[in-house]
Scaffold this active site. Structure first.
Site, PDB file in Angstrom:
ATOM      1  N   CYS B 109       0.813  -1.223   0.000  1.00 26.71           N
ATOM      2  CA  CYS B 109       0.000   0.000   0.000  1.00 26.71           C
ATOM      3  C   CYS B 109       0.848   1.276   0.000  1.00 26.71           C
ATOM      4  O   CYS B 109       1.466   1.602  -0.991  1.00 26.71           O
ATOM      5  CB  CYS B 109      -0.980  -0.028   1.152  1.00 26.71           C
ATOM      6  SG  CYS B 109      -2.435   0.972   0.808  1.00 26.71           S
ATOM      7  N   ARG B 143     -12.517   5.642  -3.506  1.00 27.63           N
ATOM      8  CA  ARG B 143     -11.721   4.767  -2.639  1.00 27.63           C
ATOM      9  C   ARG B 143     -12.025   3.321  -2.979  1.00 27.63           C
ATOM     10  O   ARG B 143     -13.188   2.915  -3.031  1.00 27.63           O
ATOM     11  CB  ARG B 143     -12.072   5.067  -1.183  1.00 27.63           C
ATOM     12  CG  ARG B 143     -11.439   4.136  -0.172  1.00 27.63           C
ATOM     13  CD  ARG B 143     -11.382   4.783   1.188  1.00 27.63           C
ATOM     14  NE  ARG B 143     -10.322   5.770   1.205  1.00 27.63           N
ATOM     15  CZ  ARG B 143      -9.071   5.517   1.623  1.00 27.63           C
ATOM     16  NH1 ARG B 143      -8.759   4.323   2.062  1.00 27.63           N
ATOM     17  NH2 ARG B 143      -8.156   6.435   1.575  1.00 27.63           N
ATOM     18  N   HIS B 209      -3.400  -4.734   1.617  1.00 23.95           N
ATOM     19  CA  HIS B 209      -2.782  -4.035   2.736  1.00 23.95           C
ATOM     20  C   HIS B 209      -2.617  -4.931   3.965  1.00 23.95           C
ATOM     21  O   HIS B 209      -3.126  -6.036   4.032  1.00 23.95           O
ATOM     22  CB  HIS B 209      -3.546  -2.739   3.060  1.00 23.95           C
ATOM     23  CG  HIS B 209      -4.749  -2.933   3.929  1.00 23.95           C
ATOM     24  ND1 HIS B 209      -5.352  -1.894   4.583  1.00 23.95           N
ATOM     25  CD2 HIS B 209      -5.470  -4.032   4.259  1.00 23.95           C
ATOM     26  CE1 HIS B 209      -6.372  -2.343   5.274  1.00 23.95           C
ATOM     27  NE2 HIS B 209      -6.472  -3.625   5.097  1.00 23.95           N
TER      28      HIS B 209
END
Lengths: 452, 282
Positions: B109, B143, B209
């Site tokens: 990430c 997002r 992530h």
């Protein structure tokens, strides 16, 4: 309109005091119902928000206000989203939409705070703390802090604002607030915790330099200052100056307040309990509620459902510990350690709308500290897979683990391995806690969770 | 530079060298369980009797990264990213040198974004990256927050890696970077071209992530094996482990990702998130 919404919603009430359903129905009928039932009728509201400690702080607050002689309504089942809070208001009102003049003590989910403050126009707002919690629901911790600051700036001068001085990102909220502002925290001469990987804000909220802690009390909360720009913990108005945690059943502490000192003993366990009680006292001072009966009132407040709740399950015992993020997990494990770390465990995590979808945070929980004591662990919930993997890497031998996704079956499996007189410790997220407790209610071991 | 984690004690099995792991910015870059990647490498080594030594590399430290076998570069929120970016210039030449020498670098990430040339947030000044990978990232309007699965081939071994992505940065790869893999489900680098992550030599970066290695044990083992081969200068075969717990976690996550395929997000973000989408998580 408020009357109609209330009347419709009341028909679905009674299915369980903890549900969000009446509020949802009422808002469909009348989207302004909450404002009509509360703010428009000048009902005094205490709003309690933050990452951890909302439920217990609200319970303490309700007890203190009641002890001072004011009647109180309280969403003690923890239904803290917009619908749940609307359910509380609908339940309090009569069929014509008239709300009796009682103080509403309401815990509010961080994400729901801006809208609910708008609709409730509270007389006091309290922020317990701010921990990383469900990134997939709330976003970054700084976005939550920004939203809190916007709410604080919008509060009228007739609203008291209470903030945790020990939490660096919370301590400065609403610094320019025109009304009464009361800080609370611990003021001990020793550490009660150390900085762990679950800690979030250990950088200065103003200049981002690493903060220095004279004392660490709970995760990132403590006596902090910034060596770079000089920002420091503000004066603590309501301060816990001595603290003793006595096993799972009592926490005793001394509180210094602007209106006199108090010696408190609460039948709950942990440093976080002292924070929650100090928070409730700060609200009382913010509202001008007298504290003559405070110690007696707090002494009667046992754990909310699942907050290290002791349950008798036939000839076995259960300690039910609700844990929803790394800090609440670590705090719960630390409280359990005061009586010896658990050997027989049931651990459950589920992905739901309220529990979130991403369980990466399980890797921030300090399971390593608990792993060496584990003799047997039953792993349950919709994310039992992730939890089992986490426990394996924490050092729990997979041979000691049993995965039973179904919650009632997991309860049976976990209890089956326990000798009569033995104790099962349950650590579970919000939804699995409710589910497991409901199963225990069906078996006659506990009452409904909204009556605890 | 401070040593924080000793390797878990394990029976010594002969001639394995101690794997040296650089854990970059451990307090700044740990947005959600990122430490799980270090745990996965250390435990999987310990279970095989391979000693490890993890060294925390903080802001201000200037280590020689070529003395390490594995470098971990994790995720952070915007504020932490800015602090890291301001410090990274000190470390970038050594990181590039280490990458050229074949040190294994694993980034997730924000780590992926800061290994690139630069990261340009939607609001705020651009941040210079370490320029280890030929890629550039810009803050995007949406997002990506969902379970994801990627088809990855590393050093001749093909497998699926699964995890959760949570980022609004959109990454474009330059000619000198290859994607780590192609999306099976999820958005990946930019939600458009189907690529996920980046690879160059022994540098591997992904948008999945946090704790991505624990439930992708084959990927963790590839990193360990490649690092050992480089150190020993000979082919290495790792002793197989019982990965049934890990494989189950992998399979459940894969099912979740596949169920979400075709949707932009796996769940409805909270109102707060919609109102003020932060730049980067993880």
């Amino acid at each position: 309109m408020a009357g109609k919404g209330a009347a419709v919603a009341s028909r679905v009430l009674g299915r369980g005091g903890g549900t969000s359903l009446p509020g949802m129905v009422a808002r469909r009928v009348d989207p302004t119902i909450l404002a009509s039932l509360v703010a428009a009728q000048n009902i005094p509201v205490v709003a309690v928000t933050g990452s951890n400690g909302k439920t217990t702080t609200a319970r303490f607050t309700a007890a203190l206000i009641r002890a001072a002689g004011y009647p109180v309504d309280h969403n003690r089942a923890g239904a803290n989203l917009v619908q749940g809070v609307t359910s509380l208001a609908v339940g309090a009102a009569d069929l014509r939409g008239r709300t009796p003049r009682r103080v509403m003590v309401i815990e509010i989910d961080e994400g729901a705070l801006p809208l609910l403050v708008e609709e409730l126009k509270p007389s006091a707002v309290l922020v317990t703390d701010l921990f990383r919690d469900q990134l997939d629901r709330y976003g970054e911790i700084y976005a939550v802090a920004d939203a809190f600051e916007a709410v604080a700036r919008g509060l009228g001068s007739d609203c008291a604002l209470c903030v945790n001085a020990d939490d660096p990102i919370v301590a400065g909220l609403g610094a320019g607030h025109a009304g009464r502002r009361v800080t609370f925290g611990l003021d001990l001469d020793h550490d009660t915790d150390r900085i762990t990987r679950a800690a979030d804000t250990i950088r200065c909220p103003r200049c981002r330099a690493d903060l220095v802690y004279d004392h660490v009390y709970l995760s990132h909360m403590g006596a902090w200052h910034c060596p770079s720009c000089g920002l420091a913990r503000p004066a603590v108005d309501v301060a816990v100056t001595a603290l003793e945690v006595d096993g799972l059943d009592a926490t005793r502490f001394h509180v210094r307040t602007p209106v006199g000192d108090l010696d408190i003993s609460v039948p709950q366990s942990g440093v976080h309990i002292a924070y929650d009680a100090a928070a409730a006292i700060a609200i009382s001072i913010g509202l001008g509620v007298p504290l003559e009966h405070a110690a007696a009132a707090l002494a009667t407040v046992g754990p909310a459902f699942g907050r290290l709740e002791r349950i008798v399950a036939g000839d076995r015992r259960i300690v039910l510990g609700f844990a929803k993020n790394p800090t609440s997990f670590n705090t719960t494990l630390r409280a359990l350690a005061t009586e010896g770390l658990p050997r027989q465990l049931l651990v459950a995590a589920s992905n739901t709308l309220v529990d979130g979808e991403d369980f990466a945070w399980l890797w921030d929980v300090d399971f390593e500290a608990a792993a060496p004591n584990v003799e047997r662990v039953t792993v349950s919930g919709l994310r039992a897979d992730e939890l089992a993997n986490r426990l394996k890497y924490a050092g729990v031998d997979p041979a000691r683990m049993t995965v039973v996704r179904d919650r009632p079956a997991a309860l049976d499996a976990a209890l089956a391995g326990i000798e009569p007189g033995g104790t099962l410790t349950v650590l579970a997220g919000y939804t699995p806690t409710i589910e497991l407790r409901e199963e225990m209610r069906k078996r006659g071991w506990v009452g409904p969770y909204w009556e605890v | 530079m401070t040593t924080t984690l000793e390797a878990p004690t394990a029976p010594m099995q002969g001639d394995w060298p101690t794997l040296r792991i650089a854990h970059l910015y451990p307090s700044l870059l740990n947005v959600a369980g990122d430490g799980g990647n270090l745990m996965a490498i250390q435990q999987r080594c310990a279970w095989r009797g391979i000693p490890t030594l993890a060294v925390s590399i903080d802001a201000g430290d200037r280590p020689d990264f070529s003395t390490f076998d594995i470098v971990l570069f994790h995720g952070g929120q915007d504020v932490e990213m800015e602090i890291v970016a301001a410090d990274l210039g000190l470390k970038a030449p050594s990181l590039r040198e280490a990458a050229d020498q074949g040190v294994v670098i694993f980034a997730v990430c924000a780590g992926l974004q800061l290994l690139g040339a630069r990261y340009v947030p939607s609001d705020g000044p651009p941040m210079e990256g370490a320029a280890v990978l030929d890629l550039e990232t810009r803050g995007g309007p949406q997002r990506f927050m969902q379970h994801a699965a990627v088809d990855v081939t590393i050093d001749g071994r093909r497998g699926t890696i699964v995890g959760f992505e949570n980022h609004s940065g959109q990454t474009e790869l330059g000619p000198d970077a290859q994607p780590l893999g192609m999306m099976i489900a999820g958005a990946g680098n930019n939600g458009r071209d189907g690529t996920e992550g980046a690879v160059r030599g022994h540098v591997y970066a992904t948008y999945l992530h946090g704790p991505v290695l624990p439930k992708n044990p084959w990927l963790a083992d590839q990193l360990i094996r490649i690092a050992l081969e480089r150190r020993l200068g000979r082919p290495v075969e790792l002793e197989p482990l019982d990965d049934s717990v890990e494989q189950h976690a992998h399979d459940v996550a894969l099912q979740k990702a596949l169920r979400n395929r075709g949707q932009r997000t796996a769940l409805e973000p909270a109102r707060l998130v919609r109102d003020k989408a932060p730049q980067t998580v993880g």
